[in-house]
Design a protein around this motif. Structure first.
Motif, mmCIF file in Angstrom:
data_model
loop_
_atom_site.group_PDB
_atom_site.id
_atom_site.type_symbol
_atom_site.label_atom_id
_atom_site.label_comp_id
_atom_site.label_asym_id
_atom_site.label_seq_id
_atom_site.Cartn_x
_atom_site.Cartn_y
_atom_site.Cartn_z
ATOM 1 N N ARG A 124 105.316 14.920 23.372
ATOM 2 C CA ARG A 124 104.992 13.584 23.868
ATOM 3 C C ARG A 124 103.483 13.461 24.072
ATOM 4 O O ARG A 124 102.807 14.446 24.389
ATOM 5 N N LEU A 125 102.996 12.249 23.937
ATOM 6 C CA LEU A 125 101.572 12.023 24.152
ATOM 7 C C LEU A 125 101.184 12.363 25.587
ATOM 8 O O LEU A 125 100.111 12.923 25.830
ATOM 9 N N ARG A 126 102.044 12.054 26.532
ATOM 10 C CA ARG A 126 101.727 12.329 27.934
ATOM 11 C C ARG A 126 101.582 13.832 28.184
ATOM 12 O O ARG A 126 100.800 14.245 29.046
ATOM 13 N N LEU A 134 98.053 14.718 26.913
ATOM 14 C CA LEU A 134 97.045 14.233 27.853
ATOM 15 C C LEU A 134 97.038 15.059 29.134
ATOM 16 O O LEU A 134 95.972 15.358 29.686
ATOM 17 N N ALA A 135 98.220 15.435 29.606
ATOM 18 C CA ALA A 135 98.294 16.239 30.833
ATOM 19 C C ALA A 135 97.663 17.609 30.627
ATOM 20 O O ALA A 135 96.938 18.107 31.503
ATOM 21 N N LEU A 136 97.913 18.230 29.472
ATOM 22 C CA LEU A 136 97.337 19.544 29.214
ATOM 23 C C LEU A 136 95.813 19.479 29.172
ATOM 24 O O LEU A 136 95.124 20.362 29.703
ATOM 25 N N VAL A 137 95.279 18.412 28.566
ATOM 26 C CA VAL A 137 93.826 18.298 28.427
ATOM 27 C C VAL A 137 93.178 17.952 29.761
ATOM 28 O O VAL A 137 92.253 18.634 30.225
ATOM 29 N N PHE A 138 93.656 16.883 30.405
ATOM 30 C CA PHE A 138 92.943 16.350 31.562
ATOM 31 C C PHE A 138 93.328 17.026 32.875
ATOM 32 O O PHE A 138 92.517 17.055 33.800
ATOM 33 N N VAL A 144 103.676 16.651 37.127
ATOM 34 C CA VAL A 144 103.812 15.461 36.283
ATOM 35 C C VAL A 144 104.919 15.610 35.244
ATOM 36 O O VAL A 144 105.046 14.767 34.351
ATOM 37 N N GLY A 145 105.732 16.646 35.338
ATOM 38 C CA GLY A 145 106.853 16.820 34.417
ATOM 39 C C GLY A 145 106.450 17.239 33.019
ATOM 40 O O GLY A 145 107.033 16.777 32.026
ATOM 41 N N PHE A 146 105.493 18.138 32.923
ATOM 42 C CA PHE A 146 105.010 18.616 31.620
ATOM 43 C C PHE A 146 106.116 19.355 30.882
ATOM 44 O O PHE A 146 106.835 20.163 31.468
ATOM 45 N N ARG A 147 106.241 19.074 29.580
ATOM 46 C CA ARG A 147 107.193 19.766 28.719
ATOM 47 C C ARG A 147 106.435 20.634 27.736
ATOM 48 O O ARG A 147 105.495 20.171 27.081
ATOM 49 N N ASP A 148 106.829 21.904 27.635
ATOM 50 C CA ASP A 148 106.054 22.853 26.841
ATOM 51 C C ASP A 148 106.224 22.698 25.339
ATOM 52 O O ASP A 148 105.591 23.416 24.572
#
Length: 334
Positions: A112-114, A117-121, A104-108
């Motif tokens: 960003r809010l996304r 949310l990606a880290l949590v869910f 999902v293109g996570f940035r460390d």
């Protein structure tokens, strides 16, 4: 290490990851909860350590994670065939979480809010399903817990692993970016003053012990403190505050003091995990929203300044006479 042979670098990385995983595991085992005759940890830091190493090193961290898992398992139980199952589950869970975050293109930088949310869910709630399901299935297969206790034990295992990701991973990523990452642009509102930081630290040291030790159920007092730290100190301040509150709440829960007194083991686990989860979620997502809004404002301000400079150049250019003609309109001299 950059000039060393690849085999040497890989070996040092593997041993370093394994040592960090093992150390985090031993730290997590200092405080345990007994749920239906099964020993679980309210927060399992090694999951956060493993995911952070995967985000930094990629798949090179997998051998070190597996070696660390093996070291933790051997240190608390006799090696058996079920050890391989625990090794596979606890290694596969952070790898799956890393793959989903990468997808999902996570940035460390968690700016960003996304990303929050990606880290949590994805990283915490979805990825840790593997380790919890594998571990509880092995306990049931070896008749170490009763079948009726499976749902509660699975829930305790899953939330403990997820809390390790939500609380530990952001802090490790912050440390890594502080050491290796590029500096962030300055905030025009100015950094928080040192006096404010000292005041916040003093309030946290007084308020958090009161909330976690008082029998009057004052855990809700932690949330205004989290909001303050997120607004002024963003992710670094809010996650440190959340970690401090989580540690003190875990100490109170395992000692059955304060708001956790006179509760059953299952009630203690549910209350503690609900507090840790909502607190970490609030700190992570609120700081991500604030950081995203400030970055957006900086981008708009930079675009406005560039547009103003471009207009100044255009205006200055429009006032200059054409080449070969004076400002008065007279013919150029021969």
């Amino acid at each position: 290490m950059r000039d060393r042979p690849r085999a040497v670098v890989f070996g040092v990385e593997t041993l370093g990851v394994a040592a960090c995983y093992y150390g985090a595991g031993r730290l997590g085992l200092l405080r345990r909860l007994v749920v239906e005759d099964a020993v679980v940890t309210p927060v399992w830091p090694p999951t956060g350590v493993a995911l952070a190493f995967l985000l930094v090193l990629g798949l090179r961290a997998v051998p070190g994670i597996a070696l660390g898992v093996l070291g933790v398992v051997v240190s608390i139980s006799t090696p058996a065939l079920s050890t391989l199952g625990v090794l596979a589950g606890n290694t596969a869970a952070p790898v799956l979480a890393w793959l989903m975050l990468r997808r999902v293109g996570f940035r460390d930088d968690l700016g960003r809010l996304r990303d929050g949310l990606a880290l949590v869910f994805l990283g915490a709630l979805t990825g840790m399903l593997v380790s919890a399901t594998t571990g509880v299935a092995l306990l049931a297969a070896t008749d170490k817990i009763d079948t009726a206790a499976l749902p509660l034990v699975w829930l305790a295992w899953w939330t403990g692993d997820a809390m390790g990701v939500v609380i530990v991973t952001p802090l490790l990523l912050l440390l890594y970016r502080a050491r290796r990452g590029p500096p962030r642009p300055p905030d025009r509102t100015g950094p928080p003053h040192r006096i404010e930081a000292a005041a916040l630290t003093a309030v946290a040291c007084a308020l958090v012990p009161l909330a976690t030790q008082s029998s009057a159920s004052l855990l809700f007092l932690v949330y205004p403190l989290l909001i303050w730290t997120a607004l002024r100190f963003r992710l670094a301040g809010s996650m440190l505050c959340a970690l401090f509150a989580s540690v003190l709440a875990t100490l109170a829960a395992t000692d059955q003091r304060g708001p956790f007194a006179a509760l059953t083991d299952a009630e203690i686990m549910i209350k503690l995990q609900a507090f840790n989860g909502t607190m970490a979620l609030t700190a992570l997502l609120l700081s991500a929203v604030i950081t995203e809004q400030r970055d957006t404002r900086r981008s708009v301000e930079l675009a406005c300044r560039e547009l103003a400079e471009a207009l100044e150049h255009l205006t200055a250019g429009a006032g200059e006479p054409p080449p070969g003609r004076s400002r008065t309109g007279d013919d150029p001299p021969a």
